[in-house]
Design a protein around this motif. Sequence first.
Motif, short mmCIF file in Angstrom:
data_model
loop_
_atom_site.label_atom_id
_atom_site.label_comp_id
_atom_site.label_asym_id
_atom_site.label_seq_id
_atom_site.Cartn_x
_atom_site.Cartn_y
_atom_site.Cartn_z
N THR A 6 110.18 38.15 -22.31
CA THR A 6 108.90 38.32 -21.64
C THR A 6 109.01 37.95 -20.17
O THR A 6 108.47 38.65 -19.31
CB THR A 6 107.82 37.44 -22.32
OG1 THR A 6 107.79 37.77 -23.71
CG2 THR A 6 106.47 37.67 -21.70
N ILE A 7 109.73 36.90 -19.87
CA ILE A 7 109.92 36.48 -18.48
C ILE A 7 110.64 37.58 -17.70
O ILE A 7 110.26 37.91 -16.57
CB ILE A 7 110.70 35.15 -18.42
CG1 ILE A 7 109.83 34.01 -18.94
CG2 ILE A 7 111.18 34.86 -17.01
CD1 ILE A 7 110.57 32.73 -19.16
N LEU A 8 111.67 38.17 -18.31
CA LEU A 8 112.41 39.23 -17.62
C LEU A 8 111.53 40.46 -17.40
O LEU A 8 111.60 41.08 -16.33
CB LEU A 8 113.65 39.61 -18.43
CG LEU A 8 114.73 38.53 -18.52
CD1 LEU A 8 115.87 39.01 -19.41
CD2 LEU A 8 115.25 38.16 -17.15
N VAL A 9 110.70 40.80 -18.37
CA VAL A 9 109.80 41.95 -18.22
C VAL A 9 108.78 41.70 -17.12
O VAL A 9 108.55 42.55 -16.25
CB VAL A 9 109.10 42.28 -19.56
CG1 VAL A 9 107.99 43.29 -19.36
CG2 VAL A 9 110.11 42.78 -20.57
N ILE A 10 108.18 40.52 -17.12
CA ILE A 10 107.18 40.19 -16.09
C ILE A 10 107.82 40.19 -14.70
O ILE A 10 107.25 40.74 -13.75
CB ILE A 10 106.52 38.83 -16.40
CG1 ILE A 10 105.63 38.97 -17.64
CG2 ILE A 10 105.71 38.33 -15.21
CD1 ILE A 10 105.10 37.65 -18.15
N ARG A 11 109.01 39.61 -14.57
CA ARG A 11 109.68 39.59 -13.27
C ARG A 11 110.03 41.01 -12.82
O ARG A 11 109.96 41.32 -11.63
CB ARG A 11 110.92 38.71 -13.31
CG ARG A 11 110.59 37.22 -13.42
CD ARG A 11 111.82 36.39 -13.19
NE ARG A 11 112.30 36.53 -11.84
CZ ARG A 11 111.92 35.77 -10.81
NH1 ARG A 11 111.05 34.83 -11.00
NH2 ARG A 11 112.41 35.96 -9.62
N SER A 12 110.41 41.87 -13.77
CA SER A 12 110.73 43.25 -13.41
C SER A 12 109.49 44.00 -12.94
O SER A 12 109.55 44.77 -11.97
CB SER A 12 111.34 43.97 -14.62
OG SER A 12 112.53 43.34 -15.01
N VAL A 13 108.37 43.77 -13.59
CA VAL A 13 107.12 44.42 -13.18
C VAL A 13 106.70 43.93 -11.80
O VAL A 13 106.28 44.72 -10.95
CB VAL A 13 106.02 44.18 -14.23
CG1 VAL A 13 104.66 44.59 -13.71
CG2 VAL A 13 106.34 44.90 -15.52
N ILE A 14 106.82 42.65 -11.56
CA ILE A 14 106.49 42.10 -10.24
C ILE A 14 107.39 42.71 -9.17
O ILE A 14 106.92 43.07 -8.07
CB ILE A 14 106.58 40.56 -10.25
CG1 ILE A 14 105.46 39.97 -11.09
CG2 ILE A 14 106.54 40.00 -8.83
CD1 ILE A 14 105.58 38.48 -11.33
N GLY A 15 108.68 42.84 -9.47
CA GLY A 15 109.60 43.47 -8.51
C GLY A 15 109.22 44.91 -8.20
O GLY A 15 109.28 45.35 -7.05
N ALA A 16 108.82 45.65 -9.24
CA ALA A 16 108.41 47.05 -9.03
C ALA A 16 107.13 47.12 -8.19
O ALA A 16 107.01 47.99 -7.31
CB ALA A 16 108.19 47.73 -10.37
N LEU A 17 106.20 46.22 -8.45
CA LEU A 17 104.96 46.21 -7.65
C LEU A 17 105.24 45.84 -6.20
O LEU A 17 104.64 46.42 -5.28
CB LEU A 17 103.95 45.24 -8.27
CG LEU A 17 103.35 45.67 -9.60
CD1 LEU A 17 102.48 44.56 -10.18
CD2 LEU A 17 102.55 46.94 -9.44
N LEU A 18 106.13 44.89 -5.97
CA LEU A 18 106.47 44.52 -4.60
C LEU A 18 107.16 45.68 -3.89
O LEU A 18 106.91 45.93 -2.70
CB LEU A 18 107.38 43.28 -4.60
CG LEU A 18 106.68 41.96 -4.91
CD1 LEU A 18 107.71 40.85 -5.10
CD2 LEU A 18 105.70 41.59 -3.82
N ALA A 19 108.02 46.41 -4.60
CA ALA A 19 108.67 47.58 -4.00
C ALA A 19 107.64 48.65 -3.66
O ALA A 19 107.72 49.29 -2.59
CB ALA A 19 109.73 48.13 -4.95
#
Length: 71
Positions: A6-19
């Motif tokens: 879950t932590i990896l998924v949330i961090r990946s989503v945050i990275g995509a939103l920042l991009a």
Amino acid sequence: MRPANTILVIRSVIGALLAALAVANFVTGRIVFGVLFAALAVMNVVLTVYIARRRARIAPRFRGFADRADC
């Protein structure tokens, strides 16, 4: 889903939103904010990859909790 995944998924989503924010700021002409968001996105991706690799390296110590099959 396991907490570590879950932590990896949330961090990946945050990275995509920042991009996406970086691209949106570049398109609208806000170069400074675009660079800032791009740097944050890159940092987030690097830290996410580091967490995933470290988790995979530590997984053999905790069989059943962090198996590679969970990823």
